[in-house]
Design a protein around this motif. Sequence first.
Motif, PDB file in Angstrom:
ATOM      1  N   ALA A 292     -37.221 -13.674 -26.643  1.00  0.00           N
ATOM      2  CA  ALA A 292     -37.694 -14.515 -25.542  1.00  0.00           C
ATOM      3  C   ALA A 292     -36.531 -15.317 -24.963  1.00  0.00           C
ATOM      4  O   ALA A 292     -36.459 -16.538 -25.120  1.00  0.00           O
ATOM      5  N   GLU A 294     -33.997 -17.154 -22.108  1.00  0.00           N
ATOM      6  CA  GLU A 294     -34.321 -18.014 -20.964  1.00  0.00           C
ATOM      7  C   GLU A 294     -34.440 -17.210 -19.681  1.00  0.00           C
ATOM      8  O   GLU A 294     -35.270 -17.522 -18.819  1.00  0.00           O
ATOM      9  N   GLU A 295     -33.613 -16.186 -19.532  1.00  0.00           N
ATOM     10  CA  GLU A 295     -33.677 -15.323 -18.351  1.00  0.00           C
ATOM     11  C   GLU A 295     -33.797 -13.866 -18.807  1.00  0.00           C
ATOM     12  O   GLU A 295     -32.804 -13.165 -18.970  1.00  0.00           O
ATOM     13  N   GLU A 315     -42.033 -12.177 -20.062  1.00  0.00           N
ATOM     14  CA  GLU A 315     -41.020 -13.125 -20.503  1.00  0.00           C
ATOM     15  C   GLU A 315     -40.297 -12.674 -21.763  1.00  0.00           C
ATOM     16  O   GLU A 315     -39.453 -13.399 -22.287  1.00  0.00           O
ATOM     17  N   THR A 316     -40.618 -11.503 -22.270  1.00  0.00           N
ATOM     18  CA  THR A 316     -39.988 -11.041 -23.509  1.00  0.00           C
ATOM     19  C   THR A 316     -39.309  -9.696 -23.319  1.00  0.00           C
ATOM     20  O   THR A 316     -39.632  -8.935 -22.399  1.00  0.00           O
TER      21      THR A 316
END
Length: 347
Positions: A292, A294-295, A315-316
């Motif tokens: 996971a 941040e970007e 997001e993962t």
Amino acid sequence: PSVRAEVFADADLLGSGRPSSLALVAERIGQAREIAAELLGADASEVTLQPSSSYGLMHALYGLSGHVIASAAEFPSVTVTLERAAQASAGALVPRWITPPETFVTPEAVAEALDDEVTAVLVSHVDFRTGYRADLAAIRDVIGPGRLLIVDAVQSFGVVEQDYRTADVVVAHGYKWLRAGRGTGLAWFSPLARERIAPVLSGFGGVEGGMPLDEVPPAVGTAQAYTVNAPDQLAVARLAIGLRDVRDAGVASIEGAVAEHVAAVIEIADRHGIPVRTPRDPSRRAGIVALAPEEPARLAAALTNAGVVVTTRGETIRVAPHAGTGEDSLRTLDDAIAAGNEKFIHA
């Protein structure tokens, strides 16, 4: 390589048109069922071959009634199939959606949703988002012997040593850990499942005695009732070889090698400060590591540029090392994450 070689060989046999050649390819149907049954700890008569795991779930759910507990965060093969089956049931089948923390379908989450109307629990053995491995034995203890436990084992079959007889229906697919390609699904139906689930989607492949003419016979009294037609022979051949390779290597050996590589991936992520959503307890994970960052898009691009094949899920980023993943590949992953992080820091 063994699966690819089988495809080419069997395609040549089918192309010959000789009855003896066609019969050789057809033998893979029995072989696939027998080896799958061996890995499931079941009888071959209880195993069916399906175009995908979703087809197996359709056979299980369209013939079921009562309330079925399932996580709303499951893969669409679970959520969509359950919802469509409910819509077609005229109220006989009711989804009971749960939203457990972190999408982990724990025994506690199941227990909280239980009541006398619940007839089945539907769960992925390994969560596709996080890599969480459900405790099937504990879920069975919670729901008791009278309810069905339906398991989607796509992300575990062939890479996790498990007593699948804890469940009543198990569906799997060869395109993940068996590396057999698409079209290689299978499903196992226990005696209790066959007693409770009507073969609503049964086709003429699920009747006794072959092709019925001038009559419409009832579905056969075995698991074969949960089939529509004869399977794709080249797909079955791929599945048979993928299953054979796993059986010969040993699931425990494969699981051990994968576990070492998963631990290495987690260590790499920790060293670079990337959060990991996959459980730290080895008994609660399988072959998936969910990162996971941040970007996610930036890191995914860095990995792709380095030749590392991963799956981005919102997001993962899902990293899935195989038993044969070598040290060079892990170093490439390490270097690519470092490069991605460096670009992110400078940006």
